[in-house]
Design a protein around this motif. Structure first.
Motif, PDB file in Angstrom:
ATOM      1  N   TRP A 244       0.802  -1.213   0.000  1.00  0.00           N
ATOM      2  CA  TRP A 244       0.000   0.000   0.000  1.00  0.00           C
ATOM      3  C   TRP A 244       0.847   1.280   0.000  1.00  0.00           C
ATOM      4  O   TRP A 244       0.402   2.308  -0.504  1.00  0.00           O
ATOM      5  N   ASN A 245       2.021   1.245   0.582  1.00  0.00           N
ATOM      6  CA  ASN A 245       2.831   2.463   0.738  1.00  0.00           C
ATOM      7  C   ASN A 245       4.279   2.238   0.300  1.00  0.00           C
ATOM      8  O   ASN A 245       5.208   2.469   1.067  1.00  0.00           O
ATOM      9  N   PRO A 246       4.507   1.776  -0.934  1.00  0.00           N
ATOM     10  CA  PRO A 246       5.883   1.509  -1.370  1.00  0.00           C
ATOM     11  C   PRO A 246       6.740   2.771  -1.311  1.00  0.00           C
ATOM     12  O   PRO A 246       6.317   3.857  -1.713  1.00  0.00           O
ATOM     13  N   GLY A 247       7.933   2.620  -0.750  1.00  0.00           N
ATOM     14  CA  GLY A 247       8.856   3.747  -0.661  1.00  0.00           C
ATOM     15  C   GLY A 247       8.678   4.615   0.565  1.00  0.00           C
ATOM     16  O   GLY A 247       9.501   5.501   0.818  1.00  0.00           O
ATOM     17  N   MET A 248       7.631   4.396   1.334  1.00  0.00           N
ATOM     18  CA  MET A 248       7.389   5.194   2.535  1.00  0.00           C
ATOM     19  C   MET A 248       7.868   4.429   3.773  1.00  0.00           C
ATOM     20  O   MET A 248       7.895   3.192   3.782  1.00  0.00           O
ATOM     21  N   THR A 249       8.250   5.165   4.815  1.00  0.00           N
ATOM     22  CA  THR A 249       8.611   4.507   6.069  1.00  0.00           C
ATOM     23  C   THR A 249       7.362   3.966   6.733  1.00  0.00           C
ATOM     24  O   THR A 249       6.226   4.364   6.405  1.00  0.00           O
ATOM     25  N   VAL A 250       7.567   3.067   7.681  1.00  0.00           N
ATOM     26  CA  VAL A 250       6.423   2.509   8.405  1.00  0.00           C
ATOM     27  C   VAL A 250       5.689   3.616   9.148  1.00  0.00           C
ATOM     28  O   VAL A 250       4.449   3.693   9.121  1.00  0.00           O
ATOM     29  N   ARG A 251       6.448   4.489   9.809  1.00  0.00           N
ATOM     30  CA  ARG A 251       5.792   5.558  10.564  1.00  0.00           C
ATOM     31  C   ARG A 251       4.980   6.477   9.650  1.00  0.00           C
ATOM     32  O   ARG A 251       3.824   6.811   9.954  1.00  0.00           O
ATOM     33  N   ASP A 252       5.572   6.890   8.534  1.00  0.00           N
ATOM     34  CA  ASP A 252       4.847   7.775   7.619  1.00  0.00           C
ATOM     35  C   ASP A 252       3.604   7.095   7.059  1.00  0.00           C
ATOM     36  O   ASP A 252       2.587   7.752   6.809  1.00  0.00           O
ATOM     37  N   SER A 253       3.686   5.807   6.878  1.00  0.00           N
ATOM     38  CA  SER A 253       2.517   5.065   6.379  1.00  0.00           C
ATOM     39  C   SER A 253       1.402   5.051   7.412  1.00  0.00           C
ATOM     40  O   SER A 253       0.215   5.142   7.079  1.00  0.00           O
ATOM     41  N   ILE A 254       1.784   4.945   8.696  1.00  0.00           N
ATOM     42  CA  ILE A 254       0.788   4.891   9.769  1.00  0.00           C
ATOM     43  C   ILE A 254       0.109   6.237   9.963  1.00  0.00           C
ATOM     44  O   ILE A 254      -1.106   6.318  10.160  1.00  0.00           O
ATOM     45  N   ILE A 255       0.873   7.329   9.911  1.00  0.00           N
ATOM     46  CA  ILE A 255       0.311   8.657  10.197  1.00  0.00           C
ATOM     47  C   ILE A 255      -0.135   9.382   8.931  1.00  0.00           C
ATOM     48  O   ILE A 255      -0.454  10.568   8.972  1.00  0.00           O
ATOM     49  N   GLN A 256      -0.178   8.691   7.813  1.00  0.00           N
ATOM     50  CA  GLN A 256      -0.555   9.310   6.550  1.00  0.00           C
ATOM     51  C   GLN A 256      -1.957   9.907   6.611  1.00  0.00           C
ATOM     52  O   GLN A 256      -2.911   9.271   7.067  1.00  0.00           O
ATOM     53  N   THR A 257      -2.087  11.145   6.153  1.00  0.00           N
ATOM     54  CA  THR A 257      -3.401  11.793   6.052  1.00  0.00           C
ATOM     55  C   THR A 257      -3.693  12.255   4.622  1.00  0.00           C
ATOM     56  O   THR A 257      -4.846  12.486   4.268  1.00  0.00           O
ATOM     57  N   ASP A 258      -2.644  12.403   3.809  1.00  0.00           N
ATOM     58  CA  ASP A 258      -2.817  12.849   2.432  1.00  0.00           C
ATOM     59  C   ASP A 258      -2.791  11.630   1.511  1.00  0.00           C
ATOM     60  O   ASP A 258      -1.740  11.027   1.290  1.00  0.00           O
ATOM     61  N   PHE A 259      -3.956  11.281   0.993  1.00  0.00           N
ATOM     62  CA  PHE A 259      -4.042  10.121   0.104  1.00  0.00           C
ATOM     63  C   PHE A 259      -4.208  10.545  -1.358  1.00  0.00           C
ATOM     64  O   PHE A 259      -4.199   9.711  -2.253  1.00  0.00           O
ATOM     65  N   ASP A 260      -4.374  11.840  -1.591  1.00  0.00           N
ATOM     66  CA  ASP A 260      -4.653  12.313  -2.946  1.00  0.00           C
ATOM     67  C   ASP A 260      -3.383  12.622  -3.720  1.00  0.00           C
ATOM     68  O   ASP A 260      -3.185  12.105  -4.826  1.00  0.00           O
ATOM     69  N   SER A 261      -2.504  13.453  -3.157  1.00  0.00           N
ATOM     70  CA  SER A 261      -1.321  13.866  -3.910  1.00  0.00           C
ATOM     71  C   SER A 261      -0.323  12.726  -4.072  1.00  0.00           C
ATOM     72  O   SER A 261       0.391  12.652  -5.071  1.00  0.00           O
ATOM     73  N   THR A 262      -0.261  11.821  -3.092  1.00  0.00           N
ATOM     74  CA  THR A 262       0.696  10.713  -3.184  1.00  0.00           C
ATOM     75  C   THR A 262       0.144   9.526  -3.950  1.00  0.00           C
ATOM     76  O   THR A 262       0.895   8.717  -4.491  1.00  0.00           O
ATOM     77  N   ASN A 263      -1.199   9.426  -3.961  1.00  0.00           N
ATOM     78  CA  ASN A 263      -1.847   8.266  -4.584  1.00  0.00           C
ATOM     79  C   ASN A 263      -1.355   6.955  -3.975  1.00  0.00           C
ATOM     80  O   ASN A 263      -1.258   5.935  -4.648  1.00  0.00           O
ATOM     81  N   LEU A 264      -0.994   7.018  -2.677  1.00  0.00           N
ATOM     82  CA  LEU A 264      -0.542   5.842  -1.950  1.00  0.00           C
ATOM     83  C   LEU A 264      -1.430   5.639  -0.730  1.00  0.00           C
ATOM     84  O   LEU A 264      -2.123   6.552  -0.280  1.00  0.00           O
ATOM     85  N   GLY A 265      -1.366   4.442  -0.185  1.00  0.00           N
ATOM     86  CA  GLY A 265      -2.097   4.169   1.038  1.00  0.00           C
ATOM     87  C   GLY A 265      -3.433   3.512   0.784  1.00  0.00           C
ATOM     88  O   GLY A 265      -4.016   3.622  -0.303  1.00  0.00           O
ATOM     89  N   ASN A 266      -3.928   2.829   1.794  1.00  0.00           N
ATOM     90  CA  ASN A 266      -5.221   2.140   1.711  1.00  0.00           C
ATOM     91  C   ASN A 266      -6.316   3.124   2.105  1.00  0.00           C
ATOM     92  O   ASN A 266      -6.543   3.387   3.288  1.00  0.00           O
ATOM     93  N   ARG A 267      -6.998   3.682   1.127  1.00  0.00           N
ATOM     94  CA  ARG A 267      -8.040   4.670   1.398  1.00  0.00           C
ATOM     95  C   ARG A 267      -9.195   4.084   2.191  1.00  0.00           C
ATOM     96  O   ARG A 267      -9.923   4.813   2.876  1.00  0.00           O
ATOM     97  N   ASP A 268      -9.379   2.786   2.097  1.00  0.00           N
ATOM     98  CA  ASP A 268     -10.492   2.156   2.801  1.00  0.00           C
ATOM     99  C   ASP A 268     -10.157   1.852   4.261  1.00  0.00           C
ATOM    100  O   ASP A 268     -11.045   1.451   5.020  1.00  0.00           O
ATOM    101  N   TRP A 269      -8.881   1.998   4.635  1.00  0.00           N
ATOM    102  CA  TRP A 269      -8.507   1.815   6.042  1.00  0.00           C
ATOM    103  C   TRP A 269      -7.424   2.834   6.375  1.00  0.00           C
ATOM    104  O   TRP A 269      -6.231   2.571   6.292  1.00  0.00           O
ATOM    105  N   ARG A 270      -7.855   4.022   6.719  1.00  0.00           N
ATOM    106  CA  ARG A 270      -6.943   5.115   7.032  1.00  0.00           C
ATOM    107  C   ARG A 270      -6.569   5.010   8.512  1.00  0.00           C
ATOM    108  O   ARG A 270      -7.321   5.438   9.380  1.00  0.00           O
ATOM    109  N   ILE A 271      -5.413   4.441   8.748  1.00  0.00           N
ATOM    110  CA  ILE A 271      -5.004   4.060  10.104  1.00  0.00           C
ATOM    111  C   ILE A 271      -5.063   5.240  11.068  1.00  0.00           C
ATOM    112  O   ILE A 271      -5.622   5.140  12.162  1.00  0.00           O
TER     113      ILE A 271
END
Length: 520
Positions: free
Chosen positions: A96-123
């Protein structure tokens, strides 16, 4: 951080699926797991570290490692959610978050500009909300970056519990004292039955962890978390105002902290006000919550440690709490003369004062908070000229110990250590400490160092010698004229001084916030 890790494959109810094609929550043990039979932080952390269930015939999946012993697909985050252990593995974030650190993946809030992350489960946007009741069933999310070993030989990992003490309770206190008894366990599993059965005490433990007390400025140590609650800010690595030695199981101790050391820029011990502080009690060693801090009480003046009675001993009466040892205060004072280029500038530099304090503490082999120093510039006659290069240092070392015998021993030890100290080494230490604090380099020569030849040993102040104010309980605020815990009612005490009428300002400390179980 706060939030909610994805739901995972339910264990041990269902064997892990053979397919590893899915990467959504609950797709399989290769990405996320929910272990119904683990509901405490210690065991959840251990399972994330070891993945010990995986690879068995009745569970499936694998916990394969490389040539360095690192898991190929490690667990990188864990959390207790609604009383169950959730684990998230590297494969989930790789997908879901290739190239991102684990921490950045967990605290991610911007799903639009990066087009990364699981939008259906925003941790970061999920969790227990603002309900204190719901949040009792959620832990914070603990995580590590890929490549961190699954275990460590670190013997000083800690589990911290904290309580905030606010300014109105401290009033104008300069020194606080905390009496505490420490009991360490090998684990919590065997203690739960006793607790749930309503027993008031648990058998003495034989754990190897020790207990350590620290005091921080609340402004430096606390932060408002994503849930709106105050949290201890481990990531900022705040420096404690005071830190006790690590207390082993079965011991009682009195920990004293001189709060004057946090007032930068003053050359006297007089405080204008006392800021909010945080009292931290840590289990040090394994990194787990395996130390009990019992009978913990805070006082404005020193108090004997909680009385301990061996089996077979008996104590008569109630109010005096038996005839145990009485705590003593040991004081060793002295003076030093420093030669510097500009005495006035040196005295005005708060880092210079703190550097002198740290250096004397190092020479005396005591914690820096046991030392107070007052610097003053003076001129001395050298030949026929008055020299403005001298700094007078008045220092006092104060230690609170549990008995007369210990006081005599500690006093003699301090005097001997100070009298045998080398002035060149002390000067070098002062230069080094100041440079470490501010980057500024002074040329300092210790022209004279004259500690007292005899220690001063006294009873701890603020206690009624008759024992009439010694209730033997933990509240300690019913002895005088019905004053509240803030101890600021100075109008009812007649000729009694403020310090005497409000020497006790705290009952037993209740630790309100649990923070930071270091990842293993």
């Amino acid at each position: 951080p706060a939030g909610e890790l994805p739901e995972g494959w339910e264990l041990p109810n269902h064997k892990c699926p053979d397919s590893t094609d899915g990467y959504g929550p609950g797709s399989g043990c290769h990405v996320t797991m929910r272990i119904n039979t683990i509901n405490d932080a210690e065991q959840c952390c251990k399972m994330c570290s070891s993945l010990s269930w995986l690879g068995h015939a009745d569970i499936g999946d694998n916990a394969d490692v490389d040539e360095n012993g690192l898991h190929l697909n490690p667990c990188v985050a864990w959390q207790i959610v609604e009383g169950r252990c959730r684990l998230t593995r590297k494969a989930y974030f790789d997908y879901w978050n290739p190239g991102m650190t684990v921490r950045d993946s967990i605290i991610q809030t911007d799903f639009d500009s990066t087009n990364l992350g699981n939008r259906d489960w925003r941790i970061f946007g999920r969790g227990c909300g603002d309900s204190a009741e719901n949040c009792n069933h959620f832990s914070y999310i603990y995580h590590r970056e890929v490549g961190v070993p699954s275990s460590s030989n670190n013997l000083t990992a800690g589990f911290r519990k904290v309580v905030k003490v606010e300014q109105d309770l401290l009033a104008d206190t300069e020194t606080i004292h905390i009496a505490v008894a420490v009991n360490a366990h090998d684990g919590r599993q065997d203690t739960r039955a006793a607790v749930t059965q309503g027993q008031t005490a648990v058998e003495s433990g034989n754990g190897t962890d020790c207990g350590q007390l620290e005091i921080f400025l609340a402004s430096e140590a606390m932060t408002t978390g994503t849930t709106g609650y105050d949290e201890f800010n481990e990531e900022s690595a705040p420096t404690p105002v005071c830190k006790s030695e690590c207390i082993t199981t079965g011991q009682t101790a009195v920990f004293s902290c001189n709060l004057t050391s946090v007032t930068a820029g003053t050359s006297t011990s007089r405080r204008l006000s006392t800021p909010d502080i945080v009292v931290s009690a840590s289990s040090v060693g394994s990194g787990y919550d395996q130390v009990d801090f019992t009978s913990m009480t805070m006082f404005k003046t020193a108090m004997p440690p909680p009385e301990t009675v061996d089996e077979g001993d008996s104590t008569e009466g109630g109010s005096n709490g038996g005839q145990g040892s009485v705590a003593k205060v040991v004081t060793v004072s002295g003076e030093a003369t420093l030669t510097v280029a500009d005495a006035a500038a040196f005295v005005a530099d708060p880092n210079a004062r703190l550097g002198v304090q740290k250096a004397i503490a190092s020479v005396a082999s005591v914690e820096e908070t046991a030392v107070t120093v007052v610097l003053s510039a003076f001129r001395r006659l050298q030949g026929r000229m008055l020299q403005g290069t001298s700094v007078k240092v008045e220092f006092t070392i104060t230690k609170t110990v549990a008995s007369e015998e210990e006081a005599m021993s500690k006093g003699a030890e301090l005097v001997a250590t100070l009298q045998s100290s080398d002035t060149s080494a002390l000067g070098a230490a002062i230069v080094s400490e100041i440079e470490a604090l501010s980057g500024k380099t002074y040329e300092v020569e210790v022209a004279a160092f004259t500690p007292d030849t005899e220690p001063v040993i006294a009873d701890v102040p603020g206690e009624d010698a008759s024992g009439s104010d010694s209730t033997g309980g933990s509240s300690g605020d019913e002895g005088s004229s019905g004053e509240g815990s803030s101890g600021d009612d100075g109008s009812t005490g007649g000729e009694q001084s403020r310090d005497e009428s409000s020497s006790r300002f705290g009952s037993a400390l209740s630790f309100l916030t649990f923070a930071v179980l270091p990842f293993m």
